[in-house]
Design a protein around this motif. Sequence first.
Motif, PDB file in Angstrom:
ATOM      1  N   ARG A   4       0.831  -1.204   0.000  1.00  0.00           N
ATOM      2  CA  ARG A   4       0.000   0.000   0.000  1.00  0.00           C
ATOM      3  C   ARG A   4       0.870   1.259   0.000  1.00  0.00           C
ATOM      4  O   ARG A   4       0.544   2.238  -0.674  1.00  0.00           O
ATOM      5  N   VAL A   5       1.953   1.227   0.733  1.00  0.00           N
ATOM      6  CA  VAL A   5       2.858   2.382   0.742  1.00  0.00           C
ATOM      7  C   VAL A   5       3.530   2.538  -0.621  1.00  0.00           C
ATOM      8  O   VAL A   5       3.696   3.661  -1.118  1.00  0.00           O
ATOM      9  N   ILE A   6       3.896   1.433  -1.247  1.00  0.00           N
ATOM     10  CA  ILE A   6       4.478   1.512  -2.590  1.00  0.00           C
ATOM     11  C   ILE A   6       3.444   2.038  -3.589  1.00  0.00           C
ATOM     12  O   ILE A   6       3.777   2.835  -4.478  1.00  0.00           O
ATOM     13  N   ASP A   7       2.179   1.622  -3.458  1.00  0.00           N
ATOM     14  CA  ASP A   7       1.123   2.180  -4.310  1.00  0.00           C
ATOM     15  C   ASP A   7       1.120   3.704  -4.225  1.00  0.00           C
ATOM     16  O   ASP A   7       0.939   4.397  -5.238  1.00  0.00           O
ATOM     17  N   TYR A   8       1.283   4.212  -3.020  1.00  0.00           N
ATOM     18  CA  TYR A   8       1.315   5.666  -2.837  1.00  0.00           C
ATOM     19  C   TYR A   8       2.568   6.263  -3.474  1.00  0.00           C
ATOM     20  O   TYR A   8       2.498   7.274  -4.183  1.00  0.00           O
ATOM     21  N   LEU A   9       3.705   5.626  -3.256  1.00  0.00           N
ATOM     22  CA  LEU A   9       4.958   6.154  -3.802  1.00  0.00           C
ATOM     23  C   LEU A   9       4.914   6.287  -5.321  1.00  0.00           C
ATOM     24  O   LEU A   9       5.365   7.292  -5.877  1.00  0.00           O
ATOM     25  N   VAL A  10       4.387   5.263  -5.984  1.00  0.00           N
ATOM     26  CA  VAL A  10       4.406   5.298  -7.453  1.00  0.00           C
ATOM     27  C   VAL A  10       3.435   6.326  -8.016  1.00  0.00           C
ATOM     28  O   VAL A  10       3.476   6.621  -9.221  1.00  0.00           O
ATOM     29  N   SER A  11       2.581   6.892  -7.157  1.00  0.00           N
ATOM     30  CA  SER A  11       1.695   7.962  -7.603  1.00  0.00           C
ATOM     31  C   SER A  11       2.362   9.335  -7.525  1.00  0.00           C
ATOM     32  O   SER A  11       1.800  10.322  -8.020  1.00  0.00           O
ATOM     33  N   LEU A  12       3.533   9.402  -6.916  1.00  0.00           N
ATOM     34  CA  LEU A  12       4.235  10.668  -6.750  1.00  0.00           C
ATOM     35  C   LEU A  12       5.125  10.930  -7.962  1.00  0.00           C
ATOM     36  O   LEU A  12       5.951  10.087  -8.315  1.00  0.00           O
ATOM     37  N   PRO A  13       5.005  12.079  -8.590  1.00  0.00           N
ATOM     38  CA  PRO A  13       5.768  12.332  -9.814  1.00  0.00           C
ATOM     39  C   PRO A  13       7.268  12.397  -9.611  1.00  0.00           C
ATOM     40  O   PRO A  13       8.033  12.199 -10.557  1.00  0.00           O
ATOM     41  N   TYR A  14       7.703  12.626  -8.383  1.00  0.00           N
ATOM     42  CA  TYR A  14       9.138  12.753  -8.130  1.00  0.00           C
ATOM     43  C   TYR A  14       9.792  11.445  -7.694  1.00  0.00           C
ATOM     44  O   TYR A  14      10.976  11.409  -7.371  1.00  0.00           O
ATOM     45  N   VAL A  15       9.039  10.338  -7.685  1.00  0.00           N
ATOM     46  CA  VAL A  15       9.593   9.032  -7.338  1.00  0.00           C
ATOM     47  C   VAL A  15       9.782   8.208  -8.613  1.00  0.00           C
ATOM     48  O   VAL A  15       8.872   8.074  -9.424  1.00  0.00           O
ATOM     49  N   ASP A  16      10.976   7.655  -8.779  1.00  0.00           N
ATOM     50  CA  ASP A  16      11.285   6.761  -9.894  1.00  0.00           C
ATOM     51  C   ASP A  16      10.765   5.371  -9.542  1.00  0.00           C
ATOM     52  O   ASP A  16      11.315   4.700  -8.664  1.00  0.00           O
ATOM     53  N   ASP A  17       9.716   4.935 -10.221  1.00  0.00           N
ATOM     54  CA  ASP A  17       9.091   3.670  -9.826  1.00  0.00           C
ATOM     55  C   ASP A  17       9.915   2.442 -10.182  1.00  0.00           C
ATOM     56  O   ASP A  17       9.570   1.317  -9.789  1.00  0.00           O
ATOM     57  N   ASP A  18      11.006   2.625 -10.893  1.00  0.00           N
ATOM     58  CA  ASP A  18      11.934   1.524 -11.162  1.00  0.00           C
ATOM     59  C   ASP A  18      13.085   1.478 -10.161  1.00  0.00           C
ATOM     60  O   ASP A  18      13.982   0.650 -10.294  1.00  0.00           O
ATOM     61  N   ARG A  19      13.073   2.351  -9.170  1.00  0.00           N
ATOM     62  CA  ARG A  19      14.184   2.448  -8.209  1.00  0.00           C
ATOM     63  C   ARG A  19      13.636   2.530  -6.794  1.00  0.00           C
ATOM     64  O   ARG A  19      13.873   3.489  -6.072  1.00  0.00           O
ATOM     65  N   ILE A  20      12.875   1.513  -6.394  1.00  0.00           N
ATOM     66  CA  ILE A  20      12.282   1.485  -5.053  1.00  0.00           C
ATOM     67  C   ILE A  20      12.928   0.362  -4.252  1.00  0.00           C
ATOM     68  O   ILE A  20      12.973  -0.784  -4.683  1.00  0.00           O
ATOM     69  N   GLY A  21      13.425   0.705  -3.087  1.00  0.00           N
ATOM     70  CA  GLY A  21      13.992  -0.280  -2.174  1.00  0.00           C
ATOM     71  C   GLY A  21      13.208  -0.313  -0.885  1.00  0.00           C
ATOM     72  O   GLY A  21      12.338   0.533  -0.633  1.00  0.00           O
ATOM     73  N   VAL A  22      13.497  -1.296  -0.053  1.00  0.00           N
ATOM     74  CA  VAL A  22      12.834  -1.408   1.240  1.00  0.00           C
ATOM     75  C   VAL A  22      13.867  -1.763   2.287  1.00  0.00           C
ATOM     76  O   VAL A  22      14.820  -2.512   2.016  1.00  0.00           O
ATOM     77  N   LEU A  23      13.686  -1.194   3.462  1.00  0.00           N
ATOM     78  CA  LEU A  23      14.572  -1.441   4.612  1.00  0.00           C
ATOM     79  C   LEU A  23      13.690  -1.658   5.824  1.00  0.00           C
ATOM     80  O   LEU A  23      12.689  -0.966   6.006  1.00  0.00           O
ATOM     81  N   GLY A  24      14.061  -2.634   6.644  1.00  0.00           N
ATOM     82  CA  GLY A  24      13.298  -2.877   7.858  1.00  0.00           C
ATOM     83  C   GLY A  24      14.218  -3.186   9.021  1.00  0.00           C
ATOM     84  O   GLY A  24      15.305  -3.740   8.843  1.00  0.00           O
ATOM     85  N   VAL A  25      13.766  -2.826  10.215  1.00  0.00           N
ATOM     86  CA  VAL A  25      14.536  -3.035  11.439  1.00  0.00           C
ATOM     87  C   VAL A  25      13.773  -4.006  12.343  1.00  0.00           C
ATOM     88  O   VAL A  25      12.560  -3.877  12.527  1.00  0.00           O
ATOM     89  N   CYS A  26      14.481  -4.988  12.904  1.00  0.00           N
ATOM     90  CA  CYS A  26      13.912  -5.973  13.837  1.00  0.00           C
ATOM     91  C   CYS A  26      12.751  -6.703  13.146  1.00  0.00           C
ATOM     92  O   CYS A  26      12.922  -7.254  12.069  1.00  0.00           O
ATOM     93  N   GLY A  27      11.559  -6.699  13.731  1.00  0.00           N
ATOM     94  CA  GLY A  27      10.431  -7.325  13.073  1.00  0.00           C
ATOM     95  C   GLY A  27      10.189  -6.729  11.700  1.00  0.00           C
ATOM     96  O   GLY A  27       9.780  -7.425  10.772  1.00  0.00           O
TER      97      GLY A  27
END
Length: 321
Positions: free
Chosen positions: A93-116
């Motif tokens: 759902r957060v990625i869905d939001y990101l790809v709607s933003l004109p300043y985000v490159d939808d081919d360059r999305i990463g994810v980072l998580g801490v602990c759980g």
Amino acid sequence: MKTVQIQNADMAWHIAADIHFPPGFVETRTYPAIVSIHPFGSCKEQTSGNVYGKALAEQGYVVIAYDASFQGASGGAPRWIEDPTQRVEDVSRVIDYLVSLPYVDDDRIGVLGVCGGGGYALNATLTEKRIKAVVSITGVNIGRLFREGFSGYNPLGALSAMAAQRTIEARGGELQVNELLPASPDVARENGLTERDVFEATDYYKTERGRQPGGWTRMLFSHAQKTLAWDAFAFAETLLTQPVMVVIGQKVGAFGAYRDGMEIYGRATASADRQLVSLEDWSHYDLYDKPGPVGKALKEIVPFFGKHLTDTSTAKTQTAA
């Protein structure tokens, strides 16, 4: 930084998020983006946002740190549900939001998580192929932890207790909200709760070091059943094809991040680029906010994301349609 509420068409509640922008941000350019996922019992203002989110934004990324559904400033009721399936869906759902933003490159999305959040980041990457690279920082497989230490190594007994409590609540009884940690380090000492991870978690969440209004360290007991049947690493050998970096501390604690990190690194054989960063002399909670280990981790994370999320060290100009 900008705080937003994400409300996709198929969502019954909003997700609260902080967007951290790179220096000199310009809306007419496109940037690589990173989704930053908070730990179990945490919130976006803690390590996922104010440490790693801020640091990666300074390196040229648009970073979005958000509160899980039912937690922090996000919507959803009842409160303090920890549902791994929902946690993973939140990522999409957060990625869905990101790809709607004109300043985000939808081919360059990463994810980072801490602990759980690290376990959720890895699990989301199995099936969410808009994610191009993943970093797990002292990641924990919450399903494994619930089946073991969090259930007193009695998962069937825990499930029976959850079932009974859910029936009570369905009939109008009081919710059972479990506090996950002692109230303070002093209380932990007084009760003999000095195991490394338990005590260091208390030192982080229950003192000015890491305390935040949304970091409740609470869980609704009756709605945690599905966690015991969940595995963050299921099908990793086949589905985890994207580049993956696993960051762990060698000071081992009861929550099992070192063990889980070694397991997923060993199983990520289909990954295009798997890397293990094992930090001597540092523990799980040292990697939340302490400058020494965080700096060592970022020294590896930044070039890893740089290699896989962007072609240059600066944002590229958005081309006109």
